[in-house]
Design a protein around this motif. Sequence first.
Motif, PDB file in Angstrom:
ATOM      1  N   TYR A 247      81.804  59.534  -4.123  1.00  0.00           N
ATOM      2  CA  TYR A 247      80.339  59.568  -4.122  1.00  0.00           C
ATOM      3  C   TYR A 247      79.820  61.003  -4.018  1.00  0.00           C
ATOM      4  CZ  TYR A 247      81.015  54.604  -3.192  1.00  0.00           C
ATOM      5  OH  TYR A 247      81.405  53.298  -3.279  1.00  0.00           O
ATOM      6  N   GLU A 248      80.478  61.807  -3.176  1.00  0.00           N
ATOM      7  CA  GLU A 248      80.095  63.213  -3.064  1.00  0.00           C
ATOM      8  C   GLU A 248      80.346  63.945  -4.383  1.00  0.00           C
ATOM      9  OE1 GLU A 248      78.670  64.875  -0.683  1.00  0.00           O
ATOM     10  OE2 GLU A 248      78.748  63.498   1.018  1.00  0.00           O
ATOM     11  N   ARG A 249      81.465  63.647  -5.010  1.00  0.00           N
ATOM     12  CA  ARG A 249      81.778  64.296  -6.287  1.00  0.00           C
ATOM     13  C   ARG A 249      80.761  63.912  -7.356  1.00  0.00           C
ATOM     14  NH1 ARG A 249      88.436  63.882  -6.841  1.00  0.00           N
ATOM     15  NH2 ARG A 249      88.911  65.298  -5.084  1.00  0.00           N
ATOM     16  N   TYR A 250      80.396  62.639  -7.370  1.00  0.00           N
ATOM     17  CA  TYR A 250      79.428  62.216  -8.386  1.00  0.00           C
ATOM     18  C   TYR A 250      78.071  62.877  -8.151  1.00  0.00           C
ATOM     19  CZ  TYR A 250      76.218  59.527 -11.156  1.00  0.00           C
ATOM     20  OH  TYR A 250      75.237  59.179 -12.047  1.00  0.00           O
ATOM     21  N   LEU A 251      77.682  63.007  -6.878  1.00  0.00           N
ATOM     22  CA  LEU A 251      76.407  63.647  -6.582  1.00  0.00           C
ATOM     23  C   LEU A 251      76.389  65.085  -7.097  1.00  0.00           C
ATOM     24  CD1 LEU A 251      73.640  63.648  -5.081  1.00  0.00           C
ATOM     25  CD2 LEU A 251      74.859  64.625  -3.149  1.00  0.00           C
ATOM     26  N   ALA A 252      77.494  65.825  -6.871  1.00  0.00           N
ATOM     27  CA  ALA A 252      77.559  67.208  -7.344  1.00  0.00           C
ATOM     28  C   ALA A 252      77.432  67.267  -8.859  1.00  0.00           C
ATOM     29  CB  ALA A 252      78.866  67.854  -6.885  1.00  0.00           C
ATOM     30  N   ILE A 253      78.131  66.355  -9.551  1.00  0.00           N
ATOM     31  CA  ILE A 253      78.046  66.336 -11.016  1.00  0.00           C
ATOM     32  C   ILE A 253      76.645  65.941 -11.468  1.00  0.00           C
ATOM     33  CG2 ILE A 253      78.939  65.200 -13.089  1.00  0.00           C
ATOM     34  CD1 ILE A 253      81.614  64.900 -11.614  1.00  0.00           C
ATOM     35  N   ASN A 254      76.062  64.968 -10.778  1.00  0.00           N
ATOM     36  CA  ASN A 254      74.723  64.502 -11.155  1.00  0.00           C
ATOM     37  C   ASN A 254      73.678  65.589 -10.972  1.00  0.00           C
ATOM     38  OD1 ASN A 254      72.792  62.425 -11.920  1.00  0.00           O
ATOM     39  ND2 ASN A 254      72.163  62.426  -9.767  1.00  0.00           N
ATOM     40  N   ARG A 255      73.832  66.409  -9.913  1.00  0.00           N
ATOM     41  CA  ARG A 255      72.883  67.501  -9.713  1.00  0.00           C
ATOM     42  C   ARG A 255      72.960  68.526 -10.831  1.00  0.00           C
ATOM     43  NH1 ARG A 255      73.159  69.111  -3.224  1.00  0.00           N
ATOM     44  NH2 ARG A 255      71.966  67.319  -2.449  1.00  0.00           N
ATOM     45  N   ILE A 256      74.172  68.757 -11.329  1.00  0.00           N
ATOM     46  CA  ILE A 256      74.355  69.808 -12.324  1.00  0.00           C
ATOM     47  C   ILE A 256      74.091  69.312 -13.741  1.00  0.00           C
ATOM     48  CG2 ILE A 256      76.049  71.403 -13.308  1.00  0.00           C
ATOM     49  CD1 ILE A 256      77.434  71.426 -10.592  1.00  0.00           C
ATOM     50  N   LEU A 257      74.580  68.114 -14.064  1.00  0.00           N
ATOM     51  CA  LEU A 257      74.533  67.621 -15.434  1.00  0.00           C
ATOM     52  C   LEU A 257      73.662  66.383 -15.607  1.00  0.00           C
ATOM     53  CD1 LEU A 257      78.354  67.970 -16.281  1.00  0.00           C
ATOM     54  CD2 LEU A 257      76.514  69.601 -16.757  1.00  0.00           C
ATOM     55  N   GLY A 258      73.085  65.862 -14.514  1.00  0.00           N
ATOM     56  CA  GLY A 258      72.302  64.650 -14.587  1.00  0.00           C
ATOM     57  C   GLY A 258      70.918  64.872 -15.173  1.00  0.00           C
ATOM     58  N   PRO A 259      70.070  63.851 -15.108  1.00  0.00           N
ATOM     59  CA  PRO A 259      68.725  63.962 -15.697  1.00  0.00           C
ATOM     60  C   PRO A 259      67.849  65.017 -15.032  1.00  0.00           C
ATOM     61  CG  PRO A 259      68.962  61.937 -14.405  1.00  0.00           C
ATOM     62  CD  PRO A 259      70.333  62.524 -14.535  1.00  0.00           C
ATOM     63  N   TYR A 260      68.180  65.389 -13.796  1.00  0.00           N
ATOM     64  CA  TYR A 260      67.443  66.462 -13.131  1.00  0.00           C
ATOM     65  C   TYR A 260      68.238  67.767 -13.122  1.00  0.00           C
ATOM     66  CZ  TYR A 260      64.397  62.771 -11.317  1.00  0.00           C
ATOM     67  OH  TYR A 260      63.512  61.719 -11.200  1.00  0.00           O
ATOM     68  N   GLY A 261      69.183  67.891 -14.038  1.00  0.00           N
ATOM     69  CA  GLY A 261      70.008  69.096 -14.079  1.00  0.00           C
ATOM     70  C   GLY A 261      69.206  70.366 -14.295  1.00  0.00           C
ATOM     71  N   TRP A 262      68.080  70.254 -15.003  1.00  0.00           N
ATOM     72  CA  TRP A 262      67.230  71.431 -15.234  1.00  0.00           C
ATOM     73  C   TRP A 262      66.786  72.061 -13.918  1.00  0.00           C
ATOM     74  CZ3 TRP A 262      62.480  71.210 -12.998  1.00  0.00           C
ATOM     75  CH2 TRP A 262      62.005  69.951 -12.644  1.00  0.00           C
ATOM     76  N   SER A 263      66.507  71.204 -12.915  1.00  0.00           N
ATOM     77  CA  SER A 263      66.034  71.741 -11.638  1.00  0.00           C
ATOM     78  C   SER A 263      67.142  72.491 -10.909  1.00  0.00           C
ATOM     79  CB  SER A 263      65.496  70.605 -10.760  1.00  0.00           C
ATOM     80  OG  SER A 263      66.510  69.653 -10.482  1.00  0.00           O
ATOM     81  N   TYR A 264      68.388  72.041 -11.056  1.00  0.00           N
ATOM     82  CA  TYR A 264      69.494  72.726 -10.390  1.00  0.00           C
ATOM     83  C   TYR A 264      69.711  74.107 -10.983  1.00  0.00           C
ATOM     84  CZ  TYR A 264      74.091  73.594  -8.354  1.00  0.00           C
ATOM     85  OH  TYR A 264      75.144  74.147  -7.669  1.00  0.00           O
ATOM     86  N   TRP A 265      69.708  74.189 -12.309  1.00  0.00           N
ATOM     87  CA  TRP A 265      69.932  75.498 -12.938  1.00  0.00           C
ATOM     88  C   TRP A 265      68.748  76.435 -12.702  1.00  0.00           C
ATOM     89  CZ3 TRP A 265      74.667  76.489 -13.755  1.00  0.00           C
ATOM     90  CH2 TRP A 265      75.558  75.482 -14.100  1.00  0.00           C
ATOM     91  N   ALA A 266      67.542  75.878 -12.654  1.00  0.00           N
ATOM     92  CA  ALA A 266      66.387  76.707 -12.308  1.00  0.00           C
ATOM     93  C   ALA A 266      66.503  77.209 -10.868  1.00  0.00           C
ATOM     94  CB  ALA A 266      65.101  75.903 -12.480  1.00  0.00           C
ATOM     95  N   LEU A 267      67.023  76.351  -9.983  1.00  0.00           N
ATOM     96  CA  LEU A 267      67.248  76.756  -8.590  1.00  0.00           C
ATOM     97  C   LEU A 267      68.240  77.909  -8.506  1.00  0.00           C
ATOM     98  CD1 LEU A 267      67.465  76.279  -5.439  1.00  0.00           C
ATOM     99  CD2 LEU A 267      69.203  74.578  -5.994  1.00  0.00           C
ATOM    100  N   ILE A 268      69.346  77.802  -9.214  1.00  0.00           N
ATOM    101  CA  ILE A 268      70.352  78.870  -9.194  1.00  0.00           C
ATOM    102  C   ILE A 268      69.760  80.173  -9.712  1.00  0.00           C
ATOM    103  CG2 ILE A 268      72.570  79.617 -10.108  1.00  0.00           C
ATOM    104  CD1 ILE A 268      72.759  77.458  -7.964  1.00  0.00           C
ATOM    105  N   ALA A 269      68.976  80.075 -10.766  1.00  0.00           N
ATOM    106  CA  ALA A 269      68.367  81.286 -11.325  1.00  0.00           C
ATOM    107  C   ALA A 269      67.394  81.928 -10.333  1.00  0.00           C
ATOM    108  CB  ALA A 269      67.647  80.952 -12.631  1.00  0.00           C
TER     109      ALA A 269
END
Length: 472
Positions: free
Chosen positions: A347-369
Amino acid sequence: MSRRKREKHHAPRKYASSPVTVSGPSETAPVLEPGHTFASVTDKISSIVLTRKTSRGWIFGFAVAFTLMMAFLYATAYLFARGIGIWGTTIPVGWAFPIVNFVWWIGIGHAGTLISAVLLLLHQEWRTSINRFAEAMTLFAVSCAGLFPLLHMGRPWVFYWMFPYPNTMDLWPNFRSPLVWDVFAVSTYFTVSILFWYMGLIPDMATLRDRTKSRIGQIVYGMMSLGWRGSAAHWQRYEVAYLLMAGLATPLVVSVHSIVGMDFASGIIPGWHTTFSPPFFVAGAIFSGFAMVMTLMIPLRSIYGLEDFVTLRHLENMAKVILATGSMMFYGYAAELFFAYYSGNEYERYLAINRILGPYGWSYWALIACNVLVPQLFWSERLRRNIFVLFAVSLIVNVGMWLERFIIVIVSLHRDFLPSSWRMYYPTVWDFTHLIGSIGLFFTLLFLFVRLLPVISIFELRSLVHETDEEA
């Protein structure tokens, strides 16, 4: 001896124990530009409140902020009438924009106490010109933050049920709930912050009392100064009490946002259930708080001509703090990914993948930037001393920290343990109205503060005059 002469004679010198300028390449950036006297410092800061006319820019800015605050109040009235269904809150996203905004505002409110209390105990002179403004920003940010949990309750008129009070039904709060800890932590933090802020205002209120020509001003400032005369006995007791308050406020910097982090750590949701949350939230709070201080202080020093008091030394030091805490945030993001992989929890692994590549992935990459890449510009001394770069980076960091709260709350909840309950979260116009309206409330209070009270501590800045002249 007149009151003004007594203030000059008994101006505090206790906190001026560290060098006024820094060594190395930043040696030319003092805390206070040389050439100022007690009188020039007092005249410059007090004139903003007492003699400077209300400009059209202030009126326009206040009108915009007040309009946004009225939109917030209208949205709140509509919320009371219709319920929290007007928001995008749904199942499984039970915590949505209100909690995102709450954590974001609480984080912003941390810089004031850190600058005022912690740096005071560490004898850091560069805090002197920004501590008053940062303390006021803390109070306004915490005021905005405290509204959102109340609105999110659904029945905000019974908010007092969160406090332990005698009642006929023998109902008591569940003290094992971290949400109850929030009530005590935030209320304590707000109380101590307002006392610390007001204590620092007392000598300056006496200065305004003696200088104002308005009878109403003399009465109001006289009441707020609590009979301050600037005697040696007053200064001695004041300095002891001020240091005691600083010592009391310092643990709150760590405890308040640690408890906010434990709101999440005590849950079983993947991405929340980790002991890493409290220190990670504290670092993020300092990160966003200093960014907001810089965002507000850069225009203020330019509009009111305070470049001699808020120098590049202050801005560069704040940039260094942002760089340091931004590096901590990068470590936190990397640690989250490592924990998800190393734990072996699917479940933890899926959450990490979902944050990066999921439907809200844009927000994660914007966060990193925003939070990782952009602050790295401050490794360059030239960029740390560029006003435009400082202002732009501070704005980007504020956006990035809001996105981080969005990811922690929304992205962690929208796909839980049961795929049958997965659902996308879409904020409504009322979600955005409350967010933007809270910003309007914050700036409304800020505009009033700038107009009615000294934005820089007069008595603390006067303690640097002699040391600055000696260095010059």
